[in-house]
Enzyme design. Structure first.
Site, PDB file in Angstrom:
ATOM      1  N   LYS A 157       0.728  -8.746  13.873  1.00 30.45           N
ATOM      2  CA  LYS A 157      -0.538  -9.046  13.193  1.00 30.45           C
ATOM      3  C   LYS A 157      -0.678 -10.556  13.266  1.00 30.45           C
ATOM      4  O   LYS A 157       0.085 -11.280  12.621  1.00 30.45           O
ATOM      5  CB  LYS A 157      -0.471  -8.559  11.747  1.00 30.45           C
ATOM      6  CG  LYS A 157      -1.649  -8.992  10.869  1.00 30.45           C
ATOM      7  CD  LYS A 157      -1.558  -8.354   9.479  1.00 30.45           C
ATOM      8  CE  LYS A 157      -2.682  -8.818   8.566  1.00 30.45           C
ATOM      9  NZ  LYS A 157      -2.645  -8.162   7.245  1.00 30.45           N
TER      10      LYS A 157
ATOM     11  N   GLU B 286      -4.505   4.289   0.999  1.00 30.65           N
ATOM     12  CA  GLU B 286      -4.936   3.039   0.364  1.00 30.65           C
ATOM     13  C   GLU B 286      -6.351   3.139  -0.197  1.00 30.65           C
ATOM     14  O   GLU B 286      -6.611   2.705  -1.312  1.00 30.65           O
ATOM     15  CB  GLU B 286      -4.871   1.891   1.388  1.00 30.65           C
ATOM     16  CG  GLU B 286      -5.461   0.590   0.859  1.00 30.65           C
ATOM     17  CD  GLU B 286      -5.420  -0.563   1.844  1.00 30.65           C
ATOM     18  OE1 GLU B 286      -4.936  -0.380   2.977  1.00 30.65           O
ATOM     19  OE2 GLU B 286      -5.883  -1.658   1.476  1.00 30.65           O
TER      20      GLU B 286
ATOM     21  N   ARG C 280       0.824  -1.225   0.000  1.00 31.02           N
ATOM     22  CA  ARG C 280       0.000   0.000   0.000  1.00 31.02           C
ATOM     23  C   ARG C 280       0.852   1.267   0.000  1.00 31.02           C
ATOM     24  O   ARG C 280       0.439   2.296   0.538  1.00 31.02           O
ATOM     25  CB  ARG C 280      -0.970   0.030   1.188  1.00 31.02           C
ATOM     26  CG  ARG C 280      -1.762  -1.240   1.399  1.00 31.02           C
ATOM     27  CD  ARG C 280      -2.545  -1.629   0.169  1.00 31.02           C
ATOM     28  NE  ARG C 280      -3.255  -2.888   0.369  1.00 31.02           N
ATOM     29  CZ  ARG C 280      -3.925  -3.495  -0.606  1.00 31.02           C
ATOM     30  NH1 ARG C 280      -3.944  -2.994  -1.831  1.00 31.02           N
ATOM     31  NH2 ARG C 280      -4.553  -4.620  -0.380  1.00 31.02           N
TER      32      ARG C 280
ATOM     33  N   ARG D  80     -18.405  -8.788   9.394  1.00 27.71           N
ATOM     34  CA  ARG D  80     -17.002  -8.484   9.669  1.00 27.71           C
ATOM     35  C   ARG D  80     -16.841  -7.340  10.678  1.00 27.71           C
ATOM     36  O   ARG D  80     -15.926  -7.341  11.498  1.00 27.71           O
ATOM     37  CB  ARG D  80     -16.307  -8.135   8.344  1.00 27.71           C
ATOM     38  CG  ARG D  80     -14.903  -7.643   8.519  1.00 27.71           C
ATOM     39  CD  ARG D  80     -14.214  -7.523   7.181  1.00 27.71           C
ATOM     40  NE  ARG D  80     -12.999  -6.725   7.283  1.00 27.71           N
ATOM     41  CZ  ARG D  80     -12.252  -6.348   6.265  1.00 27.71           C
ATOM     42  NH1 ARG D  80     -12.592  -6.706   5.039  1.00 27.71           N
ATOM     43  NH2 ARG D  80     -11.177  -5.626   6.437  1.00 27.71           N
TER      44      ARG D  80
ATOM     45  N   GLU E  12      -5.942 -12.312   8.157  1.00 27.54           N
ATOM     46  CA  GLU E  12      -5.622 -12.383   6.726  1.00 27.54           C
ATOM     47  C   GLU E  12      -4.495 -13.363   6.440  1.00 27.54           C
ATOM     48  O   GLU E  12      -3.556 -13.065   5.708  1.00 27.54           O
ATOM     49  CB  GLU E  12      -5.279 -10.980   6.197  1.00 27.54           C
ATOM     50  CG  GLU E  12      -6.421  -9.996   6.366  1.00 27.54           C
ATOM     51  CD  GLU E  12      -6.176  -8.623   5.742  1.00 27.54           C
ATOM     52  OE1 GLU E  12      -5.025  -8.205   5.671  1.00 27.54           O
ATOM     53  OE2 GLU E  12      -7.165  -7.995   5.329  1.00 27.54           O
TER      54      GLU E  12
ATOM     55  N   ASP F 277     -12.179  -1.420   8.202  1.00 28.00           N
ATOM     56  CA  ASP F 277     -10.829  -1.181   7.682  1.00 28.00           C
ATOM     57  C   ASP F 277     -10.670   0.329   7.578  1.00 28.00           C
ATOM     58  O   ASP F 277     -11.474   1.053   8.105  1.00 28.00           O
ATOM     59  CB  ASP F 277     -10.661  -1.875   6.323  1.00 28.00           C
ATOM     60  CG  ASP F 277      -9.207  -2.229   6.059  1.00 28.00           C
ATOM     61  OD1 ASP F 277      -8.347  -1.595   6.652  1.00 28.00           O
ATOM     62  OD2 ASP F 277      -8.948  -3.145   5.248  1.00 28.00           O
TER      63      ASP F 277
ATOM     64  N   LYS G 132      -7.716  -0.289  14.612  1.00 31.32           N
ATOM     65  CA  LYS G 132      -7.936   0.652  13.501  1.00 31.32           C
ATOM     66  C   LYS G 132      -9.087   1.589  13.850  1.00 31.32           C
ATOM     67  O   LYS G 132     -10.004   1.197  14.570  1.00 31.32           O
ATOM     68  CB  LYS G 132      -8.270  -0.106  12.217  1.00 31.32           C
ATOM     69  CG  LYS G 132      -7.074  -0.839  11.622  1.00 31.32           C
ATOM     70  CD  LYS G 132      -7.384  -1.384  10.228  1.00 31.32           C
ATOM     71  CE  LYS G 132      -6.181  -2.158   9.698  1.00 31.32           C
ATOM     72  NZ  LYS G 132      -6.371  -2.640   8.315  1.00 31.32           N
TER      73      LYS G 132
ATOM     74  N   TRP H 123     -14.607 -10.268   1.052  1.00 32.50           N
ATOM     75  CA  TRP H 123     -13.634  -9.511   0.269  1.00 32.50           C
ATOM     76  C   TRP H 123     -14.271  -8.993  -1.023  1.00 32.50           C
ATOM     77  O   TRP H 123     -13.570  -8.593  -1.942  1.00 32.50           O
ATOM     78  CB  TRP H 123     -12.391 -10.380  -0.046  1.00 32.50           C
ATOM     79  CG  TRP H 123     -11.454 -10.481   1.131  1.00 32.50           C
ATOM     80  CD1 TRP H 123     -11.571  -9.813   2.309  1.00 32.50           C
ATOM     81  CD2 TRP H 123     -10.266 -11.276   1.238  1.00 32.50           C
ATOM     82  NE1 TRP H 123     -10.530 -10.149   3.155  1.00 32.50           N
ATOM     83  CE2 TRP H 123      -9.711 -11.041   2.526  1.00 32.50           C
ATOM     84  CE3 TRP H 123      -9.612 -12.164   0.378  1.00 32.50           C
ATOM     85  CZ2 TRP H 123      -8.546 -11.660   2.969  1.00 32.50           C
ATOM     86  CZ3 TRP H 123      -8.450 -12.785   0.821  1.00 32.50           C
ATOM     87  CH2 TRP H 123      -7.916 -12.533   2.101  1.00 32.50           C
TER      88      TRP H 123
END
Ligand code: GCW
Length: 688
Positions: A262, A367, A138, A310, A266, A339, A334, A531
């Site tokens: 992390k 991003e 990103r 999510r 993912e 996101d 976050k 996604w």
């Protein structure tokens, strides 16, 4: 006649504004006046402080400035006291920050009055998503300034050191005091000896500027590097391995900051792979770091395709561990629950975790907000999040106060920003993207600063021509013709981006993984549903939006009252979050009397028109900007406008298939065919 003279004058100004490539950021050189400095002691940090003063002094010529280290309880951490005649602080770094504040005030024309300035957060950290081969996840400003590919990739050159010094200085000037040097999708190699040598070299350069280095680590490192059969955090051999590794790191970098992790997100490995919890994993690493005062920043960005919503998952996963983390663990959350979307409500974890240190993670790299193509000033987005009231301890429990130690007696306070820095000459790809780096640092130091103040400071430092006075640009003229319109433009850019891409609470409707252009139609077979855009907008013939009400996924219940009820009811839910929380009929009547479909159309249209306006504003300031930066921004704005139109056409034509309603006739008609837009997948080729 007057008109002609004006034109000639403007022309003269324009040809004399010196070309700049933006490399100097907000720290552009100007001729200093003489200054005397009274200070005791020598150290690298104090030397930098003195050097900054002598090289950049814009105050009264010949003035004497006293720098004094004191013991004063009113100063928190590296806070300082500024006076017209000097700076006091408990630490050398405090002195350095005071110097930068003093110089900033001189450059921006603010008086140097008596003020005590304390940082809002103890740790103010950049997260670089830089990979060992030099690419940046990103990243839109070239390759990494820390890592590169090839045979001599780990050789430290003079050019490296120069760049790292400039980087350190820029960060220190806005109060940033930590940096994670590698991607959270971490390579295990980063904690092996050859890489640690380079980390040491970087740390040595950053240290005098008060910046600690941190690394992101891969949870399965014990197996990958240590050859151990498992990476189970409760396994004694694994624990021993991490203790050994941490000891090795500190023997090389004694003031190393700690780890960012992390895990189980993912596809990254984590404690759950071994039937353990996030608390088990974070605590094990925290124990290894404790004797060195290191910290673990453990990310809450977790979600899996099985769950139905999510947006709820981080909260469900982490709330149960509140109070179970070691003191040197900080949960990194976050700003939004999904996101880094152009607009999200704040993550419900803020304020809800009361017995855990919680830090916000903001994304400086754009991003989801136009990469380094679109001009989007992000401070208003962060201000919106930080000033959101969580109500967790009654009214006024803002995200800012819930994370900075004002409400909860948390051991550590911190804030992180995902960096937008690369090898591009101007560091950030877009000249205005520098403002986002600047804004993050300033907000991390003072989370009460307004976006307007930040924009004002940044523009003055970045654009005021050095020789303004000699060249006939009186400061009043410059303020009126440049500062005011450019600031106004910057402050509108984020709302414009929301309008032309994801208005009214829409989110995550990008084409493909590049996260640049529109793709509301995308739902490729085989890709996990969460996604794909259709998962998020849920448009059908009945309406549009994600039902997160009590009757839907019930995400609203993760918020404290009165928010839960307010969000639950479309009548009281703020329009900006409407389709985040509700699936509503196309003909739903909005607060302003329009039907939802029309409102959606007008929102997209207004975003496009706003960008059109930005172009005009920028063209008019041409005489006041150097040629290089002027042309660069002008050309980027052209692309910005074209792409905003594509967003509007793509979304309106796609959604219209379901609404079956006309686009209001006073709106410009789409100029692209949906089939074509679906084929080009805007942005795909550049950023895949
Ligand atoms: O927003 C997503 C990005 C990923 C990123 C991930 C994360 C580093 O698309 O590129 O991975 O978030 O924050 O972990």
């Amino acid at each position: 006649m007057k008109f002609i003279i004006n034109i000639i004058l403007l022309f003269c100004i324009a040809v004399t504004v010196k070309s700049e490539d933006g490399h100097e950021l907000w720290l552009r050189k100007s001729k200093p006046s003489a200054v005397n400095i009274a200070s005791k002691g020598t150290s690298e940090t104090l030397n930098i402080a003195r050097q900054e003063l002598t090289q950049n002094w814009q105050g009264e010529p010949g003035a004497t400035i006293t720098l004094k280290i004191v013991k004063d309880k009113r100063f928190k951490g590296d806070g300082f006291k500024l006076e017209t005649t000097g700076i006091q602080a408990n630490t050398e770094l405090g002195i350095l920050y005071g110097v930068y504040e003093m110089l900033r005030r001189q450059q921006t024309g603010q008086p140097v009055s008596i003020v005590i300035s304390n940082p809002s957060y103890e740790h103010r950290i950049l997260n670089h998503w830089d990979n060992p081969n030099g690419t940046i996840e990103r990243g839109y400003a070239g390759y990494s300034i820390f890592w590169r590919n090839g045979k001599d990739s780990l050789t430290i050159t003079e050019q490296d050191k120069k760049l790292w010094t400039e980087y350190a200085r820029a960060n220190a000037s806005i109060g940033i005091n930590g940096t994670v040097l590698n991607n959270v999708n971490a390579s295990q190699n980063m904690i092996t000896a050859p890489y640690l040598e380079r980390v040491k070299a970087i740390a040595d350069i950053l240290r005098p500027y008060g910046i600690k280095t941190y690394l992101a680590v891969k949870f399965s490192s014990p197996s990958l590097l240590g050859g151990i059969k498992t990476s189970d955090p409760l396994d004694p051999e694994v624990i021993q391995w991490w203790h050994g590794k941490v000891g090795e790191i500190y023997s090389i970098i004694p003031d190393f900051g700690g780890f960012l992790v992390k895990a189980n997100s993912e596809g990254q490995p984590g404690p759950q792979d071994f039937g353990r919890t996030h608390a088990d994993g974070a605590n094990m690493l925290a124990d290894a770091l404790k004797q060195y005062d290191g910290i673990v920043m453990w990310r809450a960005f977790v979600y899996s395709p099985e769950e139905n919503d999510r947006a709820k998952q981080a909260y469900l996963e982490f709330m149960r561990f509140d109070g179970m983390f070691r003191e040197n663990v900080i949960i990194q959350v976050k700003n939004g629950p999904v996101d880094f979307q152009p607009r999200e409500p704040f993550s419900p974890l803020f304020g809800a975790m009361k017995k855990t240190s919680v830090m916000a993670e903001l994304q400086i790299t754009q991003e989801y907000l136009g990469h380094s193509i679109q001009l989007v000033f992000l401070a208003p987005m962060w201000e919106e999040c930080l000033q959101s009231d969580t109500y967790q301890e009654g009214p006024g429990s803002t995200v800012a106060r819930a994370t900075d130690g004002s409400i909860y007696p948390q051991k550590h306070s911190a804030i992180a920003g995902v960096a937008n820095i690369g090898l591009d000459n101007n560091w950030c790809g877009h000249p205005f993207a520098q403002a986002n780096w600047y804004a993050f640092g300033r907000l991390a130091w003072n989370n009460k600063l307004s976006s307007e103040t930040i924009a004002d400071e940044w523009i003055r430092q970045t654009f005021l021509p050095e020789d303004a006075k000699e060249k006939g640009i009186t400061s009043g003229d410059w303020q009126q013709k440049f500062l005011v319109p450019v600031k106004e433009m910057m402050l509108q850019t984020r709302e414009a981006a929301v309008n032309y891409s994801m208005p009214l609470g829409l989110h995550h409707i990008f084409a493909g993984a590049h996260h640049y252009g529109p793709g509301p139609w995308e739902a490729p077979r085989g890709v996990r549903p969460d996604w794909t855009p259709v998962y998020y907008h849920r448009a059908d013939t009945l309406g549009i939006g994600f039902d997160r009400t009590r009757k839907g996924s019930d995400a609203v219940s993760q918020y404290q009252e009165p928010l839960a009820s307010q969000f639950d009811d479309p009548e009281t839910c703020p329009d900006k979050y409407l389709l985040w929380f509700h699936h509503l009929p196309w003909t739903y009547e909005m607060k302003n009397g329009r039907i939802l479909w029309d409102e959606l159309c007008y929102s997209y249209e207004s975003g496009v028109l706003q960008v059109r306006e930005f172009q005009k504003i920028w063209d008019q300031v041409e005489p006041y900007v150097d040629k290089q930066r002027f042309s660069e921004v002008q050309s980027k704005l052209r692309r910005h406008y074209r792409d905003a139109r594509i967003w509007k056409d793509a979304c309106l034509l796609y959604f219209q298939q379901y609404s079956k309603l006309p686009i209001p006739y006073d709106i410009e008609r789409p100029e692209n065919d949906l089939e074509d837009l679906m084929k080009i997948r805007l942005g795909w080729s550049h950023h895949n």
